[in-house]
Design a protein around this motif. Structure first.
Motif, mmCIF file in Angstrom:
data_model
loop_
_atom_site.group_PDB
_atom_site.id
_atom_site.type_symbol
_atom_site.label_atom_id
_atom_site.label_comp_id
_atom_site.label_asym_id
_atom_site.label_seq_id
_atom_site.Cartn_x
_atom_site.Cartn_y
_atom_site.Cartn_z
ATOM 1 N N ASP A 54 0.880 -1.164 0.000
ATOM 2 C CA ASP A 54 0.000 0.000 0.000
ATOM 3 C C ASP A 54 0.916 1.213 0.000
ATOM 4 O O ASP A 54 1.340 1.688 1.049
ATOM 5 N N ILE A 55 1.259 1.695 -1.180
ATOM 6 C CA ILE A 55 2.250 2.757 -1.333
ATOM 7 C C ILE A 55 1.541 4.064 -1.611
ATOM 8 O O ILE A 55 0.779 4.170 -2.571
ATOM 9 N N ARG A 56 1.780 5.053 -0.778
ATOM 10 C CA ARG A 56 1.102 6.347 -0.890
ATOM 11 C C ARG A 56 2.005 7.382 -1.560
ATOM 12 O O ARG A 56 3.184 7.500 -1.239
ATOM 13 N N PHE A 57 1.422 8.131 -2.479
ATOM 14 C CA PHE A 57 2.102 9.246 -3.140
ATOM 15 C C PHE A 57 1.536 10.535 -2.551
ATOM 16 O O PHE A 57 0.331 10.766 -2.623
ATOM 17 N N PHE A 58 2.415 11.376 -1.988
ATOM 18 C CA PHE A 58 1.992 12.612 -1.343
ATOM 19 C C PHE A 58 2.557 13.822 -2.080
ATOM 20 O O PHE A 58 3.585 13.741 -2.746
ATOM 21 N N ALA A 59 1.878 14.943 -1.918
ATOM 22 C CA ALA A 59 2.294 16.171 -2.600
ATOM 23 C C ALA A 59 3.561 16.758 -1.999
ATOM 24 O O ALA A 59 4.286 17.504 -2.674
ATOM 25 N N ASP A 60 3.849 16.468 -0.727
ATOM 26 C CA ASP A 60 5.067 16.958 -0.093
ATOM 27 C C ASP A 60 5.518 15.964 0.965
ATOM 28 O O ASP A 60 4.809 15.016 1.295
ATOM 29 N N GLU A 61 6.708 16.182 1.506
ATOM 30 C CA GLU A 61 7.282 15.216 2.439
ATOM 31 C C GLU A 61 6.567 15.195 3.785
ATOM 32 O O GLU A 61 6.706 14.236 4.551
ATOM 33 N N PHE A 68 -2.103 10.072 -4.974
ATOM 34 C CA PHE A 68 -2.691 8.791 -5.384
ATOM 35 C C PHE A 68 -1.944 7.699 -4.652
ATOM 36 O O PHE A 68 -1.019 7.959 -3.882
ATOM 37 N N ARG A 69 -2.330 6.443 -4.861
ATOM 38 C CA ARG A 69 -1.682 5.343 -4.167
ATOM 39 C C ARG A 69 -1.632 4.096 -5.041
ATOM 40 O O ARG A 69 -2.347 3.986 -6.030
ATOM 41 N N VAL A 70 -0.766 3.161 -4.662
ATOM 42 C CA VAL A 70 -0.672 1.858 -5.308
ATOM 43 C C VAL A 70 -1.048 0.805 -4.275
ATOM 44 O O VAL A 70 -0.483 0.772 -3.185
ATOM 45 N N LYS A 71 -2.000 -0.050 -4.618
ATOM 46 C CA LYS A 71 -2.437 -1.100 -3.710
ATOM 47 C C LYS A 71 -2.306 -2.461 -4.382
ATOM 48 O O LYS A 71 -2.793 -2.664 -5.499
ATOM 49 N N GLY A 72 -1.653 -3.392 -3.690
ATOM 50 C CA GLY A 72 -1.518 -4.745 -4.201
ATOM 51 C C GLY A 72 -2.793 -5.535 -3.959
ATOM 52 O O GLY A 72 -3.477 -5.350 -2.968
ATOM 53 N N ARG A 73 -3.091 -6.443 -4.879
ATOM 54 C CA ARG A 73 -4.287 -7.269 -4.732
ATOM 55 C C ARG A 73 -4.003 -8.560 -3.980
ATOM 56 O O ARG A 73 -4.902 -9.132 -3.374
ATOM 57 N N SER A 74 -2.766 -9.046 -4.028
ATOM 58 C CA SER A 74 -2.442 -10.308 -3.375
ATOM 59 C C SER A 74 -1.523 -10.066 -2.190
ATOM 60 O O SER A 74 -0.873 -9.023 -2.089
ATOM 61 N N MET A 75 -1.450 -11.030 -1.288
ATOM 62 C CA MET A 75 -0.623 -10.897 -0.098
ATOM 63 C C MET A 75 0.859 -11.042 -0.423
ATOM 64 O O MET A 75 1.712 -10.516 0.255
ATOM 65 N N LEU A 76 1.181 -11.802 -1.462
ATOM 66 C CA LEU A 76 2.571 -12.031 -1.835
ATOM 67 C C LEU A 76 2.733 -11.824 -3.331
ATOM 68 O O LEU A 76 1.848 -12.142 -4.112
ATOM 69 N N ASP A 77 3.894 -11.302 -3.716
ATOM 70 C CA ASP A 77 4.197 -11.128 -5.121
ATOM 71 C C ASP A 77 4.722 -12.447 -5.668
ATOM 72 O O ASP A 77 5.817 -12.875 -5.332
ATOM 73 N N THR A 78 3.955 -13.111 -6.500
ATOM 74 C CA THR A 78 4.342 -14.406 -7.052
ATOM 75 C C THR A 78 4.903 -14.269 -8.459
ATOM 76 O O THR A 78 5.156 -15.265 -9.119
ATOM 77 N N GLY A 79 5.085 -13.067 -8.927
ATOM 78 C CA GLY A 79 5.596 -12.852 -10.276
ATOM 79 C C GLY A 79 4.501 -12.573 -11.283
ATOM 80 O O GLY A 79 4.785 -12.222 -12.423
ATOM 81 N N GLY A 80 3.259 -12.724 -10.895
ATOM 82 C CA GLY A 80 2.153 -12.418 -11.791
ATOM 83 C C GLY A 80 1.144 -11.511 -11.123
ATOM 84 O O GLY A 80 -0.047 -11.580 -11.412
ATOM 85 N N SER A 81 1.600 -10.681 -10.228
ATOM 86 C CA SER A 81 0.716 -9.877 -9.393
ATOM 87 C C SER A 81 0.210 -8.636 -10.115
ATOM 88 O O SER A 81 0.815 -8.157 -11.072
ATOM 89 N N ARG A 82 -0.898 -8.126 -9.599
ATOM 90 C CA ARG A 82 -1.489 -6.896 -10.121
ATOM 91 C C ARG A 82 -1.550 -5.856 -9.008
ATOM 92 O O ARG A 82 -1.815 -6.181 -7.849
#
Length: 203
Positions: A54-61, A68-82
């Motif tokens: 769950d990676i957050r992009f902020f306008a300042d430090e 905006f943010r990036v959210k993973g759909r699976s608990m582990l990255d198996t090489g085919g993750s979204r």
């Protein structure tokens, strides 16, 4: 500066800042060469050892305004993750899919809000890809050796952009989508990928 203005550029520098608790990345628009076109437009925090991304992009430090943010759909990255790229209201901007199209080239599919494929980001050099994997196997050393980590963005089979890692100890990437004149690739999704190459995938 509004989000639309901040991500209206074709070129960005993504560099990693040293912090003890979390990986922190800074995103700065570029003019010619590596000359900044203005102040940083995003600061990106990824907490270490997170079970689900769950990676957050902020306008300042100060992290007072999320962009905006990036959210993973699976608990582990198996090489085919979204990974979903989401606006602040939860609307999906796009999707990054770490595909298994090649066992040599690392490949990401860049998808739109409805998961339709827009473009492909593919590792450029076979030799570099193999060398990077071999170095990463060396315990306590692989992560300290700076090696080229370069990708091409392909639209309908033609290269419209590049993402190049600078030869430095601290991770630094130059994103250039100047040839995507139709602006089919959402710059927020491309910037998310630049961070994702460093923070998301097992390499």
């Amino acid at each position: 500066m509004s989000t639309a203005e901040a991500f209206a550029y074709d070129r960005y520098l993504v560099d990693q800042l040293v912090r003890p608790i979390a990986n922190l990345y800074r995103v700065t628009p570029l003019a010619a060469g590596e000359t900044p076109a203005g102040s940083p437009v995003a600061f990106v925090r990824q907490r270490k050892m997170a079970i689900k991304e769950d990676i957050r992009f902020f306008a300042d430090e100060s992290e007072s305004q999320e962009v905006f943010r990036v959210k993973g759909r699976s608990m582990l990255d198996t090489g085919g993750s979204r990974y979903d790229i989401l606006a602040t209201d939860g609307t999906r901007i796009g999707v990054l899919h770490h595909t298994l199209k090649s066992i040599v080239h690392t490949t990401w599919a860049i998808q739109g809000p409805d998961e339709e494929e827009v473009a492909i980001a593919r590792e450029r050099s076979v030799v570099g890809a193999i060398g990077r994997r071999l170095i990463d196997f060396v315990p306590d050393v692989g992560g300290l050796i700076p090696i080229p980590y370069n990708f091409d963005f392909l639209l309908d089979g033609r290269v419209v952009g590049t993402l190049n890692r600078k030869f430095e100890l601290r991770d630094k990437y130059i994103l250039d989508l100047g040839a995507d004149v139709e602006r089919r690739i959402d710059r927020r999704v491309a910037v998310a990928l630049a961070v994702g190459l460093d923070a998301l995938q097992n390499r």
